[in-house]
Structure formats: structure tokens, C-alpha cells
Design a protein around this motif. Structure first.
Motif, PDB file in Angstrom:
ATOM      1  N   LEU A 113      -7.557 -10.812   3.653  1.00  0.00           N
ATOM      2  CA  LEU A 113      -6.979 -11.005   1.953  1.00  0.00           C
ATOM      3  C   LEU A 113      -5.776 -12.264   1.228  1.00  0.00           C
ATOM      4  O   LEU A 113      -5.121 -12.219   0.153  1.00  0.00           O
ATOM      5  CB  LEU A 113      -6.190  -9.915   2.477  1.00  0.00           C
ATOM      6  CG  LEU A 113      -7.248  -8.963   2.510  1.00  0.00           C
ATOM      7  CD1 LEU A 113      -6.075  -7.196   2.457  1.00  0.00           C
ATOM      8  CD2 LEU A 113      -8.081  -8.444   1.145  1.00  0.00           C
ATOM      9  N   GLU A 114      -4.748 -12.433   1.767  1.00  0.00           N
ATOM     10  CA  GLU A 114      -3.845 -12.954   2.214  1.00  0.00           C
ATOM     11  C   GLU A 114      -4.126 -15.023   1.227  1.00  0.00           C
ATOM     12  O   GLU A 114      -3.640 -15.430  -0.003  1.00  0.00           O
ATOM     13  CB  GLU A 114      -2.991 -13.681   3.258  1.00  0.00           C
ATOM     14  CG  GLU A 114      -1.229 -13.645   2.556  1.00  0.00           C
ATOM     15  CD  GLU A 114       0.100 -13.933   3.450  1.00  0.00           C
ATOM     16  OE1 GLU A 114      -0.087 -14.491   3.592  1.00  0.00           O
ATOM     17  OE2 GLU A 114      -0.489 -13.100   4.317  1.00  0.00           O
ATOM     18  N   ARG A 117      -6.025 -13.973  -2.108  1.00  0.00           N
ATOM     19  CA  ARG A 117      -4.819 -13.865  -3.063  1.00  0.00           C
ATOM     20  C   ARG A 117      -4.486 -14.934  -4.026  1.00  0.00           C
ATOM     21  O   ARG A 117      -4.535 -15.016  -5.148  1.00  0.00           O
ATOM     22  CB  ARG A 117      -4.332 -13.049  -2.608  1.00  0.00           C
ATOM     23  CG  ARG A 117      -2.824 -12.037  -3.457  1.00  0.00           C
ATOM     24  CD  ARG A 117      -1.911 -12.028  -2.577  1.00  0.00           C
ATOM     25  NE  ARG A 117      -1.449 -11.328  -2.091  1.00  0.00           N
ATOM     26  CZ  ARG A 117      -1.412 -11.426  -0.089  1.00  0.00           C
ATOM     27  NH1 ARG A 117      -0.293 -11.906  -0.730  1.00  0.00           N
ATOM     28  NH2 ARG A 117      -1.677  -9.864   0.312  1.00  0.00           N
ATOM     29  N   ARG A 123     -11.960 -13.723  -6.616  1.00  0.00           N
ATOM     30  CA  ARG A 123     -11.681 -13.163  -5.391  1.00  0.00           C
ATOM     31  C   ARG A 123     -12.206 -11.619  -5.264  1.00  0.00           C
ATOM     32  O   ARG A 123     -13.517 -11.168  -3.806  1.00  0.00           O
ATOM     33  CB  ARG A 123     -10.251 -12.503  -5.016  1.00  0.00           C
ATOM     34  CG  ARG A 123      -9.240 -12.000  -5.530  1.00  0.00           C
ATOM     35  CD  ARG A 123      -8.444 -11.369  -4.969  1.00  0.00           C
ATOM     36  NE  ARG A 123      -6.962 -10.125  -6.410  1.00  0.00           N
ATOM     37  CZ  ARG A 123      -6.125  -9.932  -5.535  1.00  0.00           C
ATOM     38  NH1 ARG A 123      -5.874  -9.801  -4.756  1.00  0.00           N
ATOM     39  NH2 ARG A 123      -5.361  -9.210  -6.609  1.00  0.00           N
ATOM     40  N   PHE A 129     -12.500  -7.124  -1.533  1.00  0.00           N
ATOM     41  CA  PHE A 129     -12.951  -7.414  -3.031  1.00  0.00           C
ATOM     42  C   PHE A 129     -13.313  -6.429  -3.801  1.00  0.00           C
ATOM     43  O   PHE A 129     -12.835  -5.964  -4.646  1.00  0.00           O
ATOM     44  CB  PHE A 129     -11.812  -8.657  -3.207  1.00  0.00           C
ATOM     45  CG  PHE A 129     -10.724  -7.817  -4.259  1.00  0.00           C
ATOM     46  CD1 PHE A 129      -9.567  -8.157  -3.983  1.00  0.00           C
ATOM     47  CD2 PHE A 129     -10.555  -8.365  -5.852  1.00  0.00           C
ATOM     48  CE1 PHE A 129      -7.758  -7.395  -4.307  1.00  0.00           C
ATOM     49  CE2 PHE A 129      -9.294  -8.030  -6.228  1.00  0.00           C
ATOM     50  CZ  PHE A 129      -8.983  -7.367  -6.082  1.00  0.00           C
ATOM     51  N   GLN A 416      -3.033   1.090  -1.446  1.00  0.00           N
ATOM     52  CA  GLN A 416      -2.466   0.990  -0.055  1.00  0.00           C
ATOM     53  C   GLN A 416      -2.609   2.422   1.140  1.00  0.00           C
ATOM     54  O   GLN A 416      -3.528   2.048   2.352  1.00  0.00           O
ATOM     55  CB  GLN A 416      -1.179   0.782  -0.148  1.00  0.00           C
ATOM     56  CG  GLN A 416      -0.988  -0.483  -0.883  1.00  0.00           C
ATOM     57  CD  GLN A 416       0.798  -1.276  -1.048  1.00  0.00           C
ATOM     58  OE1 GLN A 416       1.132  -0.406  -1.765  1.00  0.00           O
ATOM     59  NE2 GLN A 416       0.774  -1.746   0.105  1.00  0.00           N
ATOM     60  N   VAL A 421      -3.825  -0.861   3.292  1.00  0.00           N
ATOM     61  CA  VAL A 421      -3.563  -1.808   3.275  1.00  0.00           C
ATOM     62  C   VAL A 421      -1.847  -2.411   3.441  1.00  0.00           C
ATOM     63  O   VAL A 421      -1.712  -1.384   2.335  1.00  0.00           O
ATOM     64  CB  VAL A 421      -4.417  -2.770   1.790  1.00  0.00           C
ATOM     65  CG1 VAL A 421      -4.029  -3.702   1.401  1.00  0.00           C
ATOM     66  CG2 VAL A 421      -5.831  -2.188   1.578  1.00  0.00           C
ATOM     67  N   ASN A 423      -0.142  -4.743   1.717  1.00  0.00           N
ATOM     68  CA  ASN A 423       0.450  -5.607   0.016  1.00  0.00           C
ATOM     69  C   ASN A 423      -0.396  -5.148  -0.636  1.00  0.00           C
ATOM     70  O   ASN A 423      -1.307  -5.550  -0.778  1.00  0.00           O
ATOM     71  CB  ASN A 423       0.213  -7.418   0.611  1.00  0.00           C
ATOM     72  CG  ASN A 423       0.967  -7.867  -0.475  1.00  0.00           C
ATOM     73  OD1 ASN A 423       1.329  -7.132  -1.110  1.00  0.00           O
ATOM     74  ND2 ASN A 423       1.975  -8.929   0.141  1.00  0.00           N
ATOM     75  N   LYS A 425      -0.315  -6.300  -3.187  1.00  0.00           N
ATOM     76  CA  LYS A 425      -0.809  -7.205  -4.579  1.00  0.00           C
ATOM     77  C   LYS A 425      -2.805  -7.434  -4.293  1.00  0.00           C
ATOM     78  O   LYS A 425      -3.264  -7.561  -5.500  1.00  0.00           O
ATOM     79  CB  LYS A 425      -0.220  -8.909  -4.167  1.00  0.00           C
ATOM     80  CG  LYS A 425       0.906  -8.289  -4.539  1.00  0.00           C
ATOM     81  CD  LYS A 425       1.492  -9.754  -4.689  1.00  0.00           C
ATOM     82  CE  LYS A 425       3.544  -9.939  -4.844  1.00  0.00           C
ATOM     83  NZ  LYS A 425       4.400  -9.765  -3.727  1.00  0.00           N
ATOM     84  N   ASP A 426      -2.848  -6.368  -3.301  1.00  0.00           N
ATOM     85  CA  ASP A 426      -4.556  -6.585  -2.701  1.00  0.00           C
ATOM     86  C   ASP A 426      -5.241  -5.850  -3.047  1.00  0.00           C
ATOM     87  O   ASP A 426      -6.261  -5.219  -2.869  1.00  0.00           O
ATOM     88  CB  ASP A 426      -4.762  -7.226  -1.189  1.00  0.00           C
ATOM     89  CG  ASP A 426      -3.488  -8.417  -0.705  1.00  0.00           C
ATOM     90  OD1 ASP A 426      -3.941  -9.362  -1.521  1.00  0.00           O
ATOM     91  OD2 ASP A 426      -3.491  -8.435   0.129  1.00  0.00           O
TER      92      ASP A 426
END
Ligand code: 4AD
Length: 439
Positions: A113-114, A117, A123, A129, A416, A421, A423, A425-426
Motif C-alpha cells: 500500500l505504501e 500510495r 493506484r 486499491f 481502517q 488498514v 494508514n 491515506k490508504d
């Protein structure tokens, strides 16, 4: 455009053995043999790709991972057990080329995921995603359904407002570019909460909710804060006690979660396979959510042998580390913490008028992996207690005031928790946070 499983069902229902089919999607893999070409094409409707089989004459060097294609042919049952259907192609058209060297994702490689991102514009072309966005869409519908089924009226609360509901000063100001006077005659901001507009409308409809973008100028790079996030807010009139609020929060959480788990089995599994079974959201639904007071929470923290970075004395705000500890202490399930110190909560929270350890009828719902998911309170409906505060707020109390309460749930934090999850941001298509507003 439909998942192969739906198509199979349609074939069975129609008692047909084949369909003429037009498939538009993106190539997930391409393999050429002497006589045949095999493609897997995904149209975004599910994780599954459809196998396309074509004669070698239809091969094209532009059929690479990521390219957009249009295939027409006959959809039929496949001789392979693992692959119930395949599309026997009559024609294949490459609609959009994709240079496999420059494309940041590689065929059959699992990207973290990082890593993905870094490519907010691309993505959604990854399995992870695209699953996430399908789940997000389904969870949105589930939340709307919950409120509709339970007699709430949806209110479109404004994005531009002159109030700072939370009084925390985390406001983005709105003015036309280059203006030298206020467009609205007064300073205006992007909303930090629709609560005050919901309170006004709850005075006519009893049960109202809103679900929309919310903005906070939080200078934070944390794993659970964004500058733009989606908040679900509800306001309920004629509340008798805190239980009237916690019941709605818990019911909404359960209803939305059960809906998503039932409707997005494969997509959810993609996330849950990385979460230990006891920590998956399913195990949070087994018992009713415990309720503890803030004072009990502080006792638990004080008695624990854990070394906290921040103080946990009575009167201190609970930090993420405290919230996570409390959730663990209660058996890794969502937990309600009620009756916070009066001074920690905004002006609208109802005063419990209870002695030296002065508290307000406020509640947070803390969940595993995330900490605070919802914040709410019974509202101070007594005019005498509110006097000397906001003029319009006082008007709401002057004309037919009824006891009421409400809460807000951070939708990204919910996702999340749902998927494990780490983070925030994901779990949002295009994250906005300090020093980052890509695309
Ligand atoms: O606790 P908060 O600040 O409550 C309110 O805004 C109330 N006016 C809501 C109400 O009673 N109608 O925010 C509610 C929830 C938090 O519990 C958290 O989940 C989420 O909104 N939240 C954020 N999510 C992502 N990024 C941020 N910067 C967030 N700030 C709050």
C-alpha cells in the motif's frame, strides 16, 4: 460489464450455453502461444478477470499489462474447472496502449500500500486499491440504507459556513482569489462539522443525518488524520439518555459492517488475509460493545503497568496510545467511553452538573487498531445554562427546544477498522494532508 460469477448465473438462468459479448477493460496478463493468445481482462466490477482466448492471428504486441482493450466474441463455459467462463474472441482492439516499462505496477507482482500510495492517479488500477474503492462505495450505500431504514432524514449541510462548530480553530478560510474584502461580508470557512445545521433541522424532523466532506486544517502527518475526510453525523431529538445515542452508533456500525461483509466477500478477504483472525472486524461483532466512563478509563490506565508517553491523570485528554490500550483491555472490541471532563468538551456538550470532578454527557467510540472512531454528546438544551453563548444557538433553545444528542463518525477511520488498514491515506481515493494535495 459484470463479474464472471454474475455472468455464469445469467447463463444458468437463461439456460443458455453461450452469449455474444463485448468486453471493455484493462489487460491484467497476456500470454501468447503458437496457436492461441490468452488474456485476462478486468473491467473493475470485481477482483476477477475474465479469460479471453483468441487465435494467434489476433495477437498484437500492444496487448501488454495495463493496456485498455475492447474484445468481442462468444462468452461460454470454460473446460477448466478453476475458470468457469471464457470469452472466445472474434476481435480484439487495443484502445489505449500502456508502456510496461514506464507503468509503475508490474504484472503478477504484489505491490504494498505504501508503494502504490505514490501514484494517486493510477493506484485504482491495482487489485488492492480497486477492492478498497468498491468496499468504500458499498459501505457508503450501507450507511445511507441504515439511516433510511430507521427513519432519519438526510440533510445536505453546507460546505461553506461561518461557524467553527468544534471551537478548535482548525479552519480553512474561504475567499475568492485575490479578494480584499469578505465575499460573504463575514469570514467564511470550509465546514469542520455539520452538527449545528443538524441540530437546527433535528428541531423539525426528530432524526436527521448528513454524510459528506469535512475539512480540518490539522497540521498532522498521523496515520488517522486527514485535512479532508468524510464524516457521518446524526442528530436525534427527544433523547432520554446516553443510551439513545450509543444504541444508534452501535447499530449503525453493525448494520454497515454486516452489509459490507456479506456483499464484498472477495474484496474484503484481500485485506483480511493480512489480519490475524481474532483482530478481524467479524470478531468485534460477537458481543455488545462495552460502556465505561472516562473516570473508569483513567482508573484502568493508572492501574496498568504500561509505560505511556503522555500523562493519563483525571482531566487529561485521552491520547491514541491510551485509547488503544483501553480497547485491548476490553478484549479488542469497540468500547464506548462516556462522561468526559467538562473542560475537555466543546460548548454544546450537556453539563452533568456533578460535583468537583465536573463532567459533560459526551461519548467517544474507540475501536481496535484506530482508537477514536466516533465523537458525540447529549447537547446542552437548557437555555439558562447556555445563556451568554452563541446567539443563534440560543434561538434554537428559545423556540421549542427538546433534549437531543448526536455524534460524528470518521468514515475513513471506519474503513481502517473494517479492513485492518494501518494508514488513513490508504482508504481515501485522493488524500489531502499537510504539505500534500496531489492531483
Ligand atoms: O470528535 P469530532 O471532532 O466530533 C465532531 O465534529 C462533532 N461535531 C460530531 C457531532 O457530534 N456531530 O469528530 C468526529 C469524528 C472523529 O471521532 C473521527 O473519527 C473523525 O470524525 N475525525 C477525523 N477523521 C480523519 N481526519 C481528521 N482530521 C479527523 N478529525 C475527526
Amino acid at each position: 460489464s459484470s463479474t464472471p460469477r454474475c455472468i455464469l448465473l445469467a447463463l444458468l438462468l437463461l439456460k443458455a450455453t453461450s452469449f455474444v459479448c463485448l468486453l471493455q477493460g484493462w489487460v491484467r496478463s497476456a500470454r501468447a502461444q503458437k496457436v492461441n493468445v490468452f488474456l485476462h481482462v478486468n473491467d473493475g466490477s470485481s477482483l476477477q478477470s475474465l479469460q479471453v482466448v483468441a487465435g494467434a492471428e489476433l495477437n498484437d504486441p500492444l496487448l501488454t499489462f495495463g493496456s485498455a482493450v475492447e474484445v468481442s466474441g462468444i462468452l461460454q463455459e470454460s473446460p477448466h474447472e478453476k475458470q468457469p467462463l471464457e470469452l472466445q474472441a472474434d476481435s480484439i482492439r487495443v484502445i489505449g496502449e500502456c508502456d510496461p516499462v514506464d507503468f509503475p505496477f508490474k504484472v503478477k507482482k504484489r505491490h504494498g500500500l505504501e508503494y502504490i500510495r505514490q501514484f494517486p492517479h493510477l493506484r485504482c488500477r491495482t487489485n488492492a486499491f480497486s477492492s478498497l474503492l468498491r468496499i468504500r462505495s458499498e459501505a457508503t450505500s450501507a450507511i445511507h440504507s441504515y439511516f433510511k431504514d430507521n427513519g432519519f432524514v438526510q440533510i445536505h449541510t453546507p460546505i461553506i459556513t461561518s461557524n467553527d462548530c468544534e471551537g478548535a480553530g482548525e479552519l480553512f478560510q474561504v475567499e475568492p482569489a485575490g479578494a480584499d474584502e469578505h465575499f460573504f461580508s463575514v469570514p467564511a470557512f470550509l465546514t469542520v462539522s455539520g452538527q449545528l445545521h443538524l441540530e437546527a433541522t433535528a428541531g423539525a424532523f426528530s432524526k436527521v443525518y448528513t454524510f459528506g466532506p469535512t475539512f480540518r486544517a490539522e497540521n498532522s502527518q498521523s496515520r488517522r488524520h486527514l485535512a479532508e475526510f468524510y464524516m457521518v453525523e446524526a442528530e436525534i431529538s427527544f433523547t432520554q439518555s446516553m443510551e439513545d445515542l450509543t444504541k444508534v452508533m452501535e447499530d449503525m456500525f453493525r448494520s454497515a459492517t454486516e452489509h459490507v461483509l456479506a456483499r464484498c466477500v472477495e474484496d474484503v478477504d484481500l485485506f483480511h488475509r493480512h489480519v490475524t483472525p481474532g483482530h478481524r472486524v467479524n470478531s468485534m461483532l460477537k458481543k455488545s460493545f462495552p460502556v465505561i466512563t472516562y473516570t473508569e478509563a483513567v482508573d484502568i490506565l493508572t492501574r496498568s503497568s504500561e509505560q505511556f508517553a503522555f500523562p493519563s491523570d483525571w482531566g487529561c485528554d485521552l491520547k491514541t496510545e491510551h485509547e488503544k490500550y483501553l480497547v485491548k483491555h476490553c478484549g479488542n472490541v469497540p468500547v464506548f467511553v462516556t462522561d468526559y471532563p467538562y473542560d475537555l468538551k466543546p460548548f454544546y456538550a450537556r453539563d452533568n452538573q456533578d460535583g468537583p470532578r465536573h463532567t459533560a454527557a459526551a461519548v467517544d467510540l474507540l475501536v481496535p487498531g484506530v482508537g477514536e472512531l466516533c465523537g458525540g454528546s447529549l447537547r446542552e438544551e437548557r437555555l439558562s445554562v447556555l445563556r451568554a453563548r452563541l446567539e443563534q444557538y440560543l434561538d434554537l433553545r428559545r423556540f421549542g427546544s427538546a433534549p437531543h444528542g448526536g455524534f460524528g463518525l470518521g468514515f475513513e477511520r471506519y474503513l481502517q477498522c473494517l479492513l485492518g488498514v494501518d494508514n488513513i491515506k490508504d482508504v481515501i481515493p485522493f488524500p489531502r494532508f499537510s504539505r500534500s494535495c496531489l492531483l
